[in-house]
Design a protein around this motif. Structure first.
Motif, mmCIF file in Angstrom:
data_model
loop_
_atom_site.group_PDB
_atom_site.id
_atom_site.type_symbol
_atom_site.label_atom_id
_atom_site.label_comp_id
_atom_site.label_asym_id
_atom_site.label_seq_id
_atom_site.Cartn_x
_atom_site.Cartn_y
_atom_site.Cartn_z
ATOM 1 N N LEU A 169 0.924 -1.167 -0.057
ATOM 2 C CA LEU A 169 -0.048 -0.082 0.199
ATOM 3 C C LEU A 169 0.758 1.166 -0.098
ATOM 4 O O LEU A 169 0.574 2.033 -0.571
ATOM 5 C CB LEU A 169 -1.008 0.049 1.130
ATOM 6 N N LYS A 170 1.864 1.450 0.784
ATOM 7 C CA LYS A 170 2.974 2.399 0.797
ATOM 8 C C LYS A 170 3.565 2.519 -0.573
ATOM 9 O O LYS A 170 3.597 3.907 -1.126
ATOM 10 C CB LYS A 170 4.022 2.081 1.780
ATOM 11 N N LEU A 171 3.654 1.557 -1.349
ATOM 12 C CA LEU A 171 4.312 1.445 -2.485
ATOM 13 C C LEU A 171 3.135 2.051 -3.806
ATOM 14 O O LEU A 171 3.692 3.007 -4.452
ATOM 15 C CB LEU A 171 4.856 0.077 -3.136
ATOM 16 N N ALA A 172 2.198 1.789 -3.490
ATOM 17 C CA ALA A 172 1.187 2.251 -4.437
ATOM 18 C C ALA A 172 0.975 3.762 -4.169
ATOM 19 O O ALA A 172 0.488 4.446 -5.032
ATOM 20 C CB ALA A 172 -0.151 1.491 -4.058
ATOM 21 N N ALA A 173 0.605 4.207 -2.940
ATOM 22 C CA ALA A 173 0.357 5.417 -2.485
ATOM 23 C C ALA A 173 1.378 6.437 -2.739
ATOM 24 O O ALA A 173 1.302 7.457 -3.425
ATOM 25 C CB ALA A 173 0.171 5.674 -1.014
ATOM 26 N N HIS A 174 2.666 6.014 -2.802
ATOM 27 C CA HIS A 174 3.921 6.824 -3.203
ATOM 28 C C HIS A 174 3.883 7.291 -4.695
ATOM 29 O O HIS A 174 4.209 8.129 -5.108
ATOM 30 C CB HIS A 174 5.133 6.154 -2.937
ATOM 31 N N PHE A 175 3.574 6.110 -5.419
ATOM 32 C CA PHE A 175 3.665 6.442 -6.976
ATOM 33 C C PHE A 175 2.513 7.000 -7.597
ATOM 34 O O PHE A 175 2.560 7.793 -8.320
ATOM 35 C CB PHE A 175 4.236 5.105 -7.592
ATOM 36 N N ALA A 176 1.213 6.754 -6.636
ATOM 37 C CA ALA A 176 0.301 7.272 -7.213
ATOM 38 C C ALA A 176 0.246 8.846 -6.792
ATOM 39 O O ALA A 176 -0.185 9.456 -7.950
ATOM 40 C CB ALA A 176 -1.079 6.869 -6.505
ATOM 41 N N LYS A 177 0.830 9.349 -5.902
ATOM 42 C CA LYS A 177 1.023 10.622 -5.768
ATOM 43 C C LYS A 177 2.093 11.291 -6.870
ATOM 44 O O LYS A 177 1.713 12.371 -7.222
ATOM 45 C CB LYS A 177 1.243 11.056 -4.212
ATOM 46 N N LEU A 178 3.289 10.754 -6.619
ATOM 47 C CA LEU A 178 4.408 11.162 -7.430
ATOM 48 C C LEU A 178 3.976 11.307 -8.915
ATOM 49 O O LEU A 178 4.390 12.267 -9.412
ATOM 50 C CB LEU A 178 5.568 10.284 -7.133
ATOM 51 N N LEU A 179 3.338 10.283 -9.549
ATOM 52 C CA LEU A 179 2.938 10.237 -10.850
ATOM 53 C C LEU A 179 1.878 10.773 -11.447
ATOM 54 O O LEU A 179 0.957 10.708 -12.355
ATOM 55 C CB LEU A 179 3.077 8.835 -11.325
ATOM 56 N N HIS A 180 0.896 11.276 -10.290
ATOM 57 C CA HIS A 180 -0.424 11.882 -10.544
ATOM 58 C C HIS A 180 -1.360 10.734 -11.169
ATOM 59 O O HIS A 180 -2.172 10.900 -12.197
ATOM 60 C CB HIS A 180 -0.301 13.113 -11.036
ATOM 61 N N LEU A 181 -1.288 9.666 -10.751
ATOM 62 C CA LEU A 181 -2.053 8.365 -11.452
ATOM 63 C C LEU A 181 -3.482 8.788 -11.567
ATOM 64 O O LEU A 181 -4.104 9.283 -10.361
ATOM 65 C CB LEU A 181 -1.639 6.963 -10.808
#
Length: 229
Positions: free
Chosen positions: A22-34
């Motif tokens: 979940l931390k991995l998902a949240a990190h890249f969701a925010k960073l890459l504006h998914l």
């Protein structure tokens, strides 16, 4: 915001899904504006050997984790939609990423930025994946560094060449490219191993495992059904 749809893909055995995922998902969701992030449990994880929890149960655990992830996104004001996809479970035979990315490319179209999210340990093992050298024709890669994984010492010459050909130092480049790029985020360390958690769930320290390690809804199912004992 780019006009290109940005879809994150987090695949895995999810046996069980845990807070590291979940931390991995949240990190890249925010960073890459998914725009969306798909959790895709593998059907037959051909590299994992025997003793894997049945696919339908792992799907149920992943769906439960998805509830907590969606709530975390709301709390963090991340607008990414969360989806759980059972395509690998429904597909007969071993679960190969190349088959999955071909389906997703058809689904989202030629212009969408498809971003496969992984930990550094998966990058090291990439040459063992089926048709791995063709994956970059369909997706980008976002890689998080992982504790105790020194990439420079561990990557093969094949992966080193792959990085020379495809690596970008700018995360934003993934947002504007449908496929073919790889970004390694060295600012974020995450441990994605489910093995140690499974071992602890089978031990006397089982009761000490809390929601800081396994998402609340997932842990509830594991506890209620007596899984991993």
């Amino acid at each position: 915001m780019s006009a290109i749809k940005k879809i994150g893909i987090l695949g895995g055995t999810f046996d069980p899904p845990h807070v590291g995922h979940l931390k991995l998902a949240a990190h890249f969701a925010k960073l890459l504006h998914l725009d969306a992030l798909l959790l895709i449990p593998s059907g037959e994880p051909w590299q994992k050997g025997t003793g894997i929890t049945p696919a339908e149960m792992r799907l149920k655990l992943t769906e439960a984790a998805g509830i907590d992830l969606a709530r975390a996104f709301l709390y963090l004001k991340i607008s990414t939609q969360v989806g759980i996809d059972r395509m690998e479970i429904d597909r007969a035979g071993p679960s190969y990423a190349i088959d999955t990315v071909k389906i997703l490319r058809e689904r989202f179209g030629a212009d969408a930025s498809l971003i496969w999210i992984m930990g550094a340990d998966s990058l090291v093992k990439l040459p063992s994946w089926n048709s791995w050298e063709k994956l970059s024709q369909y997706v980008n890669f976002a890689v998080a560094s992982r504790p105790h994984h020194d990439l420079q010492q561990q990557i093969s010459s094949e992966v080193s060449q792959f990085l020379q050909d495809h690596q970008t130092r700018e995360a934003a480049a993934l947002e504007n490219s449908p496929c073919g790029l790889i970004y390694i985020d060295e600012s974020f360390n995450v441990d994605l191993s489910s093995t140690a958690l499974r071992d602890r769930l089978k031990s006397s320290s089982r009761s000490a495992i809390g929601s800081e390690e396994i998402p609340t809804h997932t842990l509830e199912i594991i506890t209620n059904l007596g899984l991993y004992q």
